[in-house]
Enzyme design. Structure first.
Site, PDB file in Angstrom:
ATOM      1  N   GLY A 288      -6.357  -0.864 -15.060  1.00 26.29           N
ATOM      2  CA  GLY A 288      -7.373  -0.414 -15.165  1.00 26.29           C
ATOM      3  C   GLY A 288      -8.543  -1.344 -15.732  1.00 26.29           C
TER       4      GLY A 288
ATOM      5  CE  LYS B 171      -3.243   2.868   0.528  1.00 26.99           C
ATOM      6  NZ  LYS B 171      -4.156   3.394  -0.350  1.00 26.99           N
TER       7      LYS B 171
ATOM      8  CB  CYS C  49      -2.911   9.621  -3.972  1.00 30.00           C
ATOM      9  SG  CYS C  49      -4.583   9.459  -2.968  1.00 30.00           S
TER      10      CYS C  49
END
Ligand code: RRO
Length: 292
Positions: free
Chosen positions: A230, A28, A113
């Site tokens: 994606g 992460k 982000c």
């Protein structure tokens, strides 16, 4: 591999990924100090994808550095470490510590982000991106790539490629979620942060992701690899990302929906497509999209 953010925040999630059929994994995105992130609900599955405004919740840089170093001890050197400082100084501090550590893996610097109130996405500020890369590559010598936001204007692809081509970037990951979308159920936003605005992933974003992979494949130096991200739900989606020029794909939304069994399913679906077309290796079709 997983996309950073999907099931890779805690020890348990990382353990599950490392024991899955994924080719590798990424941690992460982290900041120096642990973060709680945004208030919930902050991640919602949608029929054609997902919306999130997690707000960079993470267990802090030291936790992830310890984790990747431990992975090296068990023989995993190809691990990806995602870094997402809220300032240039924070990125420099984390990367200095990575540089001076025994880390032998690959850093993915997250420049995209969309969910931190008050913080713009660096990847949309070309001058700033150039400054960030300039300062980082002044001292950082280990393998590093960047995670980009989606671009929608052909001139923006050219501007970003021109910047990236000046630096020893090893790869780009295209794309992060499409930021600041709004999904409504009946009369209500479905997530709480930022008035319901969040990043969209999943099937909604696949055509945008493929276009970004394709453009950067054409515009970047040939030694810069593309990681496609994606809308990957099936082996056919993986095949299309590779056809556009990706060397590897990341999965977020569908990993959240389906869990880590997705990796072996995707591999067998991709193998089936390859054998039906008599392709033996990714190189047989990588980048070879037929343009009419
Ligand atoms: O944590 C998030 O809100 C988040 C991040 Br850091 C990111 O890069 N992309 C995204 O969709 N969510």
């Amino acid at each position: 591999m997983n996309a950073s953010g999907a099931k890779c925040m805690t020890s348990e999630e990382l353990y599950n990924l490392s024991n899955s059929g994924a080719g590798t994994l990424i941690t992460k995105s982290c900041t120096i100090s642990p973060r709680e992130g945004n208030p919930s609900p902050r991640y919602v599955d949608l029929k054609l994808g997902s919306i999130n405004s997690m707000g960079l919740p993470n267990l802090g840089f030291d936790f992830y550095l310890d984790y990747v170093l431990e992975q090296h001890e068990s023989g995993n050197d190809d691990i990806f470490f995602s870094i997402a400082g809220l300032t240039l100084e924070e990125n420099i501090e984390m990367l200095t510590r990575v540089q001076n550590s025994d880390f032998r893996g690959i850093v993915e610097l997250n420049l995209s982000c969309p969910n931190i109130p008050g913080k713009p996405q660096t990847g949309y500020d070309f001058e700033r991106t150039n400054e960030v890369l300039n300062k980082i590559f002044y001292f950082y010598t280990k393998p590093l790539g960047v995670k980009l936001p989606p671009y929608f204007d052909l001139v923006h692809f050219e501007m970003m490629a021109e910047i990236l081509n000046q630096y020893p970037v090893q790869f780009v990951t295209c794309i992060n979620s499409i930021g600041n979308a709004l999904y409504i159920d009946d009369e209500s936003a479905v997530i709480k942060p930022k008035g319901g605005f969040g990043g969209i992933g999943g099937a909604y974003v696949k055509p945008t992701a493929l276009a970004n992979v394709r453009m950067f494949y054409k515009l970047l130096r040939k030694d810069i690899s593309i990681i496609g991200c994606g809308g990957v739900e099936t082996g056919k989606d993986v095949f299309e990302h590779i056809l556009c020029g990706a060397s590897m794909v990341q999965i977020a939304t569908q990993l959240m929906k389906e869990d880590t069994r997705i990796f072996s399913r995707l591999i067998s679906e991709l193998e089936e497509i390859m054998s039906s077309k008599n392709y033996k290796a990714l190189e047989d079709f990588k980048g070879k999209l037929i343009e009419l």
